[in-house]
Design a protein around this motif. Structure first.
Motif, mmCIF file in Angstrom:
data_model
loop_
_atom_site.group_PDB
_atom_site.id
_atom_site.type_symbol
_atom_site.label_atom_id
_atom_site.label_comp_id
_atom_site.label_asym_id
_atom_site.label_seq_id
_atom_site.Cartn_x
_atom_site.Cartn_y
_atom_site.Cartn_z
ATOM 1 N N PHE A 148 -12.315 -0.439 -4.176
ATOM 2 C CA PHE A 148 -11.816 -1.416 -3.206
ATOM 3 C C PHE A 148 -12.642 -1.396 -1.919
ATOM 4 O O PHE A 148 -12.914 -2.442 -1.334
ATOM 5 C CB PHE A 148 -10.349 -1.149 -2.894
ATOM 6 C CG PHE A 148 -9.420 -1.428 -4.036
ATOM 7 C CD1 PHE A 148 -9.495 -2.624 -4.736
ATOM 8 C CD2 PHE A 148 -8.474 -0.496 -4.422
ATOM 9 C CE1 PHE A 148 -8.644 -2.895 -5.790
ATOM 10 C CE2 PHE A 148 -7.615 -0.746 -5.476
ATOM 11 C CZ PHE A 148 -7.700 -1.940 -6.164
ATOM 12 N N ASN A 149 -13.047 -0.216 -1.475
ATOM 13 C CA ASN A 149 -13.846 -0.127 -0.255
ATOM 14 C C ASN A 149 -15.214 -0.774 -0.431
ATOM 15 O O ASN A 149 -15.781 -1.327 0.512
ATOM 16 C CB ASN A 149 -14.007 1.333 0.164
ATOM 17 C CG ASN A 149 -12.746 1.909 0.773
ATOM 18 O OD1 ASN A 149 -11.846 1.168 1.169
ATOM 19 N ND2 ASN A 149 -12.657 3.217 0.845
ATOM 20 N N ASN A 200 -9.389 2.196 4.806
ATOM 21 C CA ASN A 200 -8.748 2.208 3.490
ATOM 22 C C ASN A 200 -7.580 1.231 3.430
ATOM 23 O O ASN A 200 -7.402 0.507 2.446
ATOM 24 C CB ASN A 200 -8.258 3.618 3.156
ATOM 25 C CG ASN A 200 -9.390 4.583 2.857
ATOM 26 O OD1 ASN A 200 -10.532 4.180 2.675
ATOM 27 N ND2 ASN A 200 -9.074 5.866 2.834
ATOM 28 N N VAL A 201 -6.788 1.207 4.499
ATOM 29 C CA VAL A 201 -5.618 0.332 4.544
ATOM 30 C C VAL A 201 -6.042 -1.138 4.526
ATOM 31 O O VAL A 201 -5.498 -1.947 3.771
ATOM 32 C CB VAL A 201 -4.778 0.628 5.801
ATOM 33 C CG1 VAL A 201 -3.750 -0.474 6.036
ATOM 34 C CG2 VAL A 201 -4.087 1.973 5.667
ATOM 35 N N ILE A 210 -5.136 -6.891 -1.627
ATOM 36 C CA ILE A 210 -4.652 -6.715 -2.995
ATOM 37 C C ILE A 210 -3.133 -6.654 -3.012
ATOM 38 O O ILE A 210 -2.479 -7.300 -3.832
ATOM 39 C CB ILE A 210 -5.243 -5.427 -3.610
ATOM 40 C CG1 ILE A 210 -6.774 -5.420 -3.493
ATOM 41 C CG2 ILE A 210 -4.805 -5.285 -5.054
ATOM 42 C CD1 ILE A 210 -7.445 -6.532 -4.228
ATOM 43 N N LEU A 211 -2.565 -5.891 -2.089
ATOM 44 C CA LEU A 211 -1.101 -5.784 -2.020
ATOM 45 C C LEU A 211 -0.464 -7.117 -1.655
ATOM 46 O O LEU A 211 0.584 -7.480 -2.197
ATOM 47 C CB LEU A 211 -0.705 -4.716 -0.992
ATOM 48 C CG LEU A 211 -1.082 -3.270 -1.336
ATOM 49 C CD1 LEU A 211 -0.699 -2.338 -0.203
ATOM 50 C CD2 LEU A 211 -0.416 -2.829 -2.634
ATOM 51 N N ASN A 247 -8.795 -2.538 3.453
ATOM 52 C CA ASN A 247 -9.421 -2.974 2.211
ATOM 53 C C ASN A 247 -8.417 -3.114 1.076
ATOM 54 O O ASN A 247 -8.629 -3.899 0.147
ATOM 55 C CB ASN A 247 -10.530 -1.990 1.812
ATOM 56 C CG ASN A 247 -11.717 -2.054 2.749
ATOM 57 O OD1 ASN A 247 -11.950 -3.071 3.407
ATOM 58 N ND2 ASN A 247 -12.469 -0.974 2.824
ATOM 59 N N LEU A 248 -7.333 -2.353 1.141
ATOM 60 C CA LEU A 248 -6.311 -2.438 0.104
ATOM 61 C C LEU A 248 -5.292 -3.535 0.379
ATOM 62 O O LEU A 248 -4.694 -4.090 -0.556
ATOM 63 C CB LEU A 248 -5.594 -1.089 -0.019
ATOM 64 C CG LEU A 248 -4.522 -0.957 -1.095
ATOM 65 C CD1 LEU A 248 -5.129 -1.176 -2.486
ATOM 66 C CD2 LEU A 248 -3.860 0.417 -1.019
ATOM 67 N N GLN A 249 -5.122 -3.911 1.644
ATOM 68 C CA GLN A 249 -4.066 -4.847 2.021
ATOM 69 C C GLN A 249 -4.148 -6.204 1.321
ATOM 70 O O GLN A 249 -3.115 -6.727 0.883
ATOM 71 C CB GLN A 249 -4.061 -5.039 3.537
ATOM 72 C CG GLN A 249 -2.757 -5.590 4.086
ATOM 73 C CD GLN A 249 -1.581 -4.682 3.768
ATOM 74 O OE1 GLN A 249 -1.626 -3.491 3.996
ATOM 75 N NE2 GLN A 249 -0.513 -5.270 3.215
ATOM 76 N N LEU A 298 -10.730 4.355 -7.624
ATOM 77 C CA LEU A 298 -10.162 3.066 -7.254
ATOM 78 C C LEU A 298 -10.322 2.793 -5.761
ATOM 79 O O LEU A 298 -10.607 1.665 -5.356
ATOM 80 C CB LEU A 298 -8.683 3.017 -7.637
ATOM 81 C CG LEU A 298 -8.378 2.909 -9.135
ATOM 82 C CD1 LEU A 298 -6.886 3.034 -9.380
ATOM 83 C CD2 LEU A 298 -8.897 1.609 -9.705
ATOM 84 N N THR A 299 -10.153 3.833 -4.937
ATOM 85 C CA THR A 299 -10.326 3.672 -3.492
ATOM 86 C C THR A 299 -11.763 3.276 -3.173
ATOM 87 O O THR A 299 -12.006 2.362 -2.368
ATOM 88 C CB THR A 299 -9.974 4.977 -2.759
ATOM 89 O OG1 THR A 299 -8.621 5.328 -3.057
ATOM 90 C CG2 THR A 299 -10.109 4.802 -1.256
ATOM 91 N N TRP A 358 3.581 0.578 3.378
ATOM 92 C CA TRP A 358 2.960 -0.552 2.693
ATOM 93 C C TRP A 358 1.898 -1.245 3.541
ATOM 94 O O TRP A 358 0.897 -1.732 3.019
ATOM 95 C CB TRP A 358 4.034 -1.575 2.290
ATOM 96 C CG TRP A 358 4.858 -1.131 1.140
ATOM 97 C CD1 TRP A 358 6.103 -0.581 1.164
ATOM 98 C CD2 TRP A 358 4.480 -1.176 -0.246
ATOM 99 N NE1 TRP A 358 6.532 -0.281 -0.094
ATOM 100 C CE2 TRP A 358 5.557 -0.632 -0.988
ATOM 101 C CE3 TRP A 358 3.351 -1.619 -0.929
ATOM 102 C CZ2 TRP A 358 5.533 -0.514 -2.385
ATOM 103 C CZ3 TRP A 358 3.324 -1.506 -2.316
ATOM 104 C CH2 TRP A 358 4.409 -0.967 -3.020
#
Length: 292
Positions: free
Chosen positions: A107-108, A179-180, A186-187, A182-184, A103-104, A148
């Protein structure tokens, strides 16, 4: 074949390659939803293999605790039995780590972006004392909600810092920031309001002799945009191992070691179940014990 046609061929091949990789990643996401309940033990591994509960075969002279995904944890003494359960990268099962890694990478690959300079404190200085470092880490929880947002005070971390939690392990501050970021997005989409997520600092302590600061925290967030209304609710502990860095003339964290108080697979299962279905403590994993 002229140059124009050759360009179109390679352009077409690249598109096909991207689509093929996309399909693979989508399959992995679907696999996540299907496999997690099995990993969590809703289908007992011991019954699938032999039709018997392996708990019956544990020697009576030793204490045993069975968790929901089929493993057996054995304790040699009452003192060890009373220690609170934590899951680490070493203790987590390989399938859970593989899912999170996939999953990481997913997203990356699709959310790739340049590092945001707002997350990098260029002009700020590294802390010069352990107590100053402890205050900085405290602010990361209380003010920055970093569990978060990923918004940490970067001068307090070595560029080659190793980051480890029960599902991922990698080195490099730059990779952490990537990583943070690219995920942000989505969050930000899944969480309707900032008040729906928090990083509660339960405790913080300094061990100057061994050179680390330990925190205990509760990461809570409601993913309200998903139709089944899940919530992440995990207690954990983090050790920030620090040392003096001559290059910055201050202290920096060189090893970030995070553990959770529930198995990693159960924490992930919170993503695909309604809020409150999966407990945030390990009581539900204690199925039974042998009698002395």
């Amino acid at each position: 074949i002229n140059a124009h046609n050759t360009y179109n061929i390679f352009e077409h091949w690249n598109i096909k390659s991207i689509l093929r990789n996309t399909r693979k990643m989508i399959k992995q996401v679907i696999l996540l939803i299907i496999v997690l309940p099995i990993i969590n033990g809703r289908i007992s591994c011991s019954f699938l293999v032999s039709g018997f509960d392996s708990y019956n075969f544990v020697p009576r002279r030793r204490q045993s605790i069975h968790n929901y995904y089929g493993n057996v944890r054995l304790f040699d003494s009452k003192e060890e039995k009373m220690k609170p359960y934590t899951s680490s990268y070493q203790s987590s099962d390989s399938s859970t780590k593989q899912i999170v890694s996939s999953l990481t990478n997913f997203f990356n690959f699709f959310m790739n972006s340049d590092n945001d300079e707002s997350l990098v404190s260029i002009d700020a200085k590294s802390p010069t004392s352990p107590t100053e470092l402890m205050e900085i880490l405290k602010n990361d929880y209380i003010k920055n909600n970093y569990l978060w947002t990923g918004n940490i005070y970067t001068p307090a971390f070595d560029q080659n810092c190793k980051f480890t939690d029960p599902t991922l392990s990698f080195s490099g501050l730059e990779r952490f920031i990537t990583n943070v970021q690219n995920l942000q997005p989505i969050l930000d989409f899944l969480i309707l309001e900032n008040d729906d997520c928090r990083s509660d600092l339960v405790d913080i302590s300094l061990n100057e002799k061994d050179g680390y600061i330990q925190t205990r925290w509760n990461m809570y967030g409601e993913l309200n945009r998903l139709p089944w209304k899940p919530a992440i609710d995990v207690f954990g502990k983090t050790k920030f191992w620090y040392r003096y860095n001559d290059d910055v003339e201050g202290l920096q964290v060189y090893f970030y070691d995070e553990e959770w108080e529930i198995p990693a697979s159960r924490a992930l299962l919170q993503l695909v179940t309604k809020a409150g279905t999966i407990s945030n403590n390990n009581e539900e994993t204690l199925i039974g014990e042998t009698q002395q």
